[in-house]
Design a protein around this motif. Sequence first.
Motif, PDB file in Angstrom:
ATOM      1  N   ILE A  52      65.836 105.691  51.470  1.00 22.50           N
ATOM      2  CA  ILE A  52      66.531 106.398  50.180  1.00 22.50           C
ATOM      3  C   ILE A  52      67.235 105.045  49.649  1.00 22.50           C
ATOM      4  O   ILE A  52      67.110 104.791  48.354  1.00 22.50           O
ATOM      5  CB  ILE A  52      67.814 107.245  50.771  1.00 22.50           C
ATOM      6  CG1 ILE A  52      67.308 108.401  51.442  1.00 22.50           C
ATOM      7  CG2 ILE A  52      68.597 107.504  49.666  1.00 22.50           C
ATOM      8  CD1 ILE A  52      68.242 109.253  52.066  1.00 22.50           C
ATOM      9  N   ASP A  53      67.635 104.177  50.388  1.00 23.92           N
ATOM     10  CA  ASP A  53      68.371 102.901  49.714  1.00 23.92           C
ATOM     11  C   ASP A  53      68.149 101.822  50.496  1.00 23.92           C
ATOM     12  O   ASP A  53      68.938 101.476  51.301  1.00 23.92           O
ATOM     13  CB  ASP A  53      69.907 103.141  49.417  1.00 23.92           C
ATOM     14  CG  ASP A  53      70.357 102.160  48.504  1.00 23.92           C
ATOM     15  OD1 ASP A  53      69.999 101.066  48.211  1.00 23.92           O
ATOM     16  OD2 ASP A  53      71.654 102.348  48.188  1.00 23.92           O
ATOM     17  N   PRO A  54      66.817 101.245  50.479  1.00 21.74           N
ATOM     18  CA  PRO A  54      66.745  99.837  51.527  1.00 21.74           C
ATOM     19  C   PRO A  54      67.596  98.990  51.248  1.00 21.74           C
ATOM     20  O   PRO A  54      67.953  98.237  52.385  1.00 21.74           O
ATOM     21  CB  PRO A  54      65.119  99.429  50.877  1.00 21.74           C
ATOM     22  CG  PRO A  54      64.714 100.482  50.366  1.00 21.74           C
ATOM     23  CD  PRO A  54      66.006 101.306  49.510  1.00 21.74           C
ATOM     24  N   ALA A  55      68.226  98.612  49.918  1.00 22.08           N
ATOM     25  CA  ALA A  55      69.281  97.259  49.893  1.00 22.08           C
ATOM     26  C   ALA A  55      70.525  97.822  50.862  1.00 22.08           C
ATOM     27  O   ALA A  55      71.021  96.991  51.475  1.00 22.08           O
ATOM     28  CB  ALA A  55      69.496  97.270  48.541  1.00 22.08           C
ATOM     29  N   ARG A  56      70.975  99.272  50.517  1.00 25.25           N
ATOM     30  CA  ARG A  56      72.141  99.552  51.223  1.00 25.25           C
ATOM     31  C   ARG A  56      71.818  99.459  52.874  1.00 25.25           C
ATOM     32  O   ARG A  56      72.573  99.148  53.713  1.00 25.25           O
ATOM     33  CB  ARG A  56      72.274 101.076  50.916  1.00 25.25           C
ATOM     34  CG  ARG A  56      73.522 101.596  51.530  1.00 25.25           C
ATOM     35  CD  ARG A  56      74.805 100.426  51.340  1.00 25.25           C
ATOM     36  NE  ARG A  56      75.982 101.510  51.988  1.00 25.25           N
ATOM     37  CZ  ARG A  56      77.106 100.901  52.401  1.00 25.25           C
ATOM     38  NH1 ARG A  56      77.229  99.421  52.377  1.00 25.25           N
ATOM     39  NH2 ARG A  56      78.263 101.288  52.813  1.00 25.25           N
ATOM     40  N   ALA A  57      70.586 100.037  53.319  1.00 29.47           N
ATOM     41  CA  ALA A  57      70.065  99.787  54.873  1.00 29.47           C
ATOM     42  C   ALA A  57      70.261  98.462  55.295  1.00 29.47           C
ATOM     43  O   ALA A  57      70.685  98.112  56.433  1.00 29.47           O
ATOM     44  CB  ALA A  57      68.918 100.360  54.751  1.00 29.47           C
ATOM     45  N   GLU A  58      69.750  97.346  54.383  1.00 33.89           N
ATOM     46  CA  GLU A  58      69.899  95.961  54.887  1.00 33.89           C
ATOM     47  C   GLU A  58      71.494  95.721  54.915  1.00 33.89           C
ATOM     48  O   GLU A  58      71.602  94.914  55.991  1.00 33.89           O
ATOM     49  CB  GLU A  58      69.105  94.996  53.782  1.00 33.89           C
ATOM     50  CG  GLU A  58      68.882  93.722  54.134  1.00 33.89           C
ATOM     51  CD  GLU A  58      68.149  92.846  53.084  1.00 33.89           C
ATOM     52  OE1 GLU A  58      68.259  91.490  53.285  1.00 33.89           O
ATOM     53  OE2 GLU A  58      67.459  93.432  52.414  1.00 33.89           O
ATOM     54  N   GLN A  59      72.159  96.127  54.013  1.00 38.64           N
ATOM     55  CA  GLN A  59      73.327  95.793  54.163  1.00 38.64           C
ATOM     56  C   GLN A  59      74.032  96.290  55.389  1.00 38.64           C
ATOM     57  O   GLN A  59      74.972  95.473  55.970  1.00 38.64           O
ATOM     58  CB  GLN A  59      74.243  96.164  52.753  1.00 38.64           C
ATOM     59  CG  GLN A  59      75.655  96.020  52.586  1.00 38.64           C
ATOM     60  CD  GLN A  59      76.406  96.503  51.544  1.00 38.64           C
ATOM     61  OE1 GLN A  59      75.557  97.161  50.794  1.00 38.64           O
ATOM     62  NE2 GLN A  59      77.690  96.234  51.344  1.00 38.64           N
ATOM     63  N   ILE A  60      73.838  97.280  55.744  1.00 45.50           N
ATOM     64  CA  ILE A  60      74.309  98.011  56.874  1.00 45.50           C
ATOM     65  C   ILE A  60      73.850  97.562  58.176  1.00 45.50           C
ATOM     66  O   ILE A  60      74.499  97.024  59.066  1.00 45.50           O
ATOM     67  CB  ILE A  60      74.065  99.739  56.983  1.00 45.50           C
ATOM     68  CG1 ILE A  60      74.559 100.333  55.709  1.00 45.50           C
ATOM     69  CG2 ILE A  60      74.404 100.354  58.309  1.00 45.50           C
ATOM     70  CD1 ILE A  60      76.140  99.970  55.561  1.00 45.50           C
ATOM     71  N   VAL A  61      72.776  96.748  58.142  1.00 46.84           N
ATOM     72  CA  VAL A  61      72.153  96.136  59.331  1.00 46.84           C
ATOM     73  C   VAL A  61      72.954  94.957  59.509  1.00 46.84           C
ATOM     74  O   VAL A  61      73.117  94.558  60.786  1.00 46.84           O
ATOM     75  CB  VAL A  61      70.702  95.774  59.127  1.00 46.84           C
ATOM     76  CG1 VAL A  61      70.005  94.687  60.254  1.00 46.84           C
ATOM     77  CG2 VAL A  61      69.747  96.894  59.196  1.00 46.84           C
TER      78      VAL A  61
END
Length: 334
Positions: free
Chosen positions: A173-182
């Motif tokens: 859905i939102d790879p950038a947000r997923a990276e931020q959450i990682v």
Amino acid sequence: MAVVVLILLLGNQISSVRELEHVLAYALVYANLVALFGLLLVGGLAKRLALRKLPLMPAVPVGIALVLPAGCLLVQVLLMAIGVVVPEHFWREYVATLRVSVPLAAVFGLGAFLHASLRDRLQATERALREKELAEERVQKLAAEARLHSLESRIQPHFLFNTLNSISSLITIDPARAEQIVGRLAVLLRASLDTSGRSLIPLREELAIVESYIDIEKARFGDKLVRSVNVPATLQGVKVPPMSVQTLVENAVKHGITPKVGGGGICVAAMAEGANLRIEVCDSGTGFDLAIVPPGHGLDNLIERLNALFGDKARLNAFRRDGHSVVEMVLPRV
């Protein structure tokens, strides 16, 4: 000395005050000198028997059979040397002294032996009980520590798997947000691992873990998850079990927020109650009963941890208030 004088008085063997004074002085000299001789001889014999772990009972008849006749003889010689005893009456007075001294020595010697034996047994029993109590305390402490480490090791993977599920749902859905959450997860895991060796951490550190967890969950819920944290600065340094408040918040998200289509709100509050700290996690869910929480559940593990750390001084409560579900953790302020 008192018993000797009493026996002589009852036998009408003392007829004047001067004779009474003579008997008292005579008994005083005999009692002290013979006793000193007996302490030196029998005391040494008793120590040797004790070192060799042999029975001490033989010291009593030895003291009566050897020490008393020898001691009385030495005292009689001393009194004769200073002119108190007339040589012509030496053996008559010596035999008369033994007639009174032997039964008295037997009674008091056996009494002293029995008293000392009972006292030593009592002291040995008390030492054994103290050692047993200390051993039991050490065993209980080690068992509690092992139990606590076991529970903590079960909690950390549980938290990790739930967080990874949240991240996996964001990847497409939102790879950038997923990276931020990682990145947020890495910080959160580092904090979690740093606290794994401590049974208690400051509340401010626990709240930092809670904030990171909620930020990760907000990536999934967005504006549907509303949070509020109300903890006075004076309570920020109070110690709490690591991942304890986070467990309550995770439970609120999973059972109070996730089932509702429109999301909901979570409120974390802490307050002092005398010598206790009360932490509440409130959500807009339907609530639940702690009595039916299955074994191995996050709240069940938290209850076990509180019991291991604080015993009956800590507790976990769940109830409804003003249409909201509240889980309350009460523990001593340390």
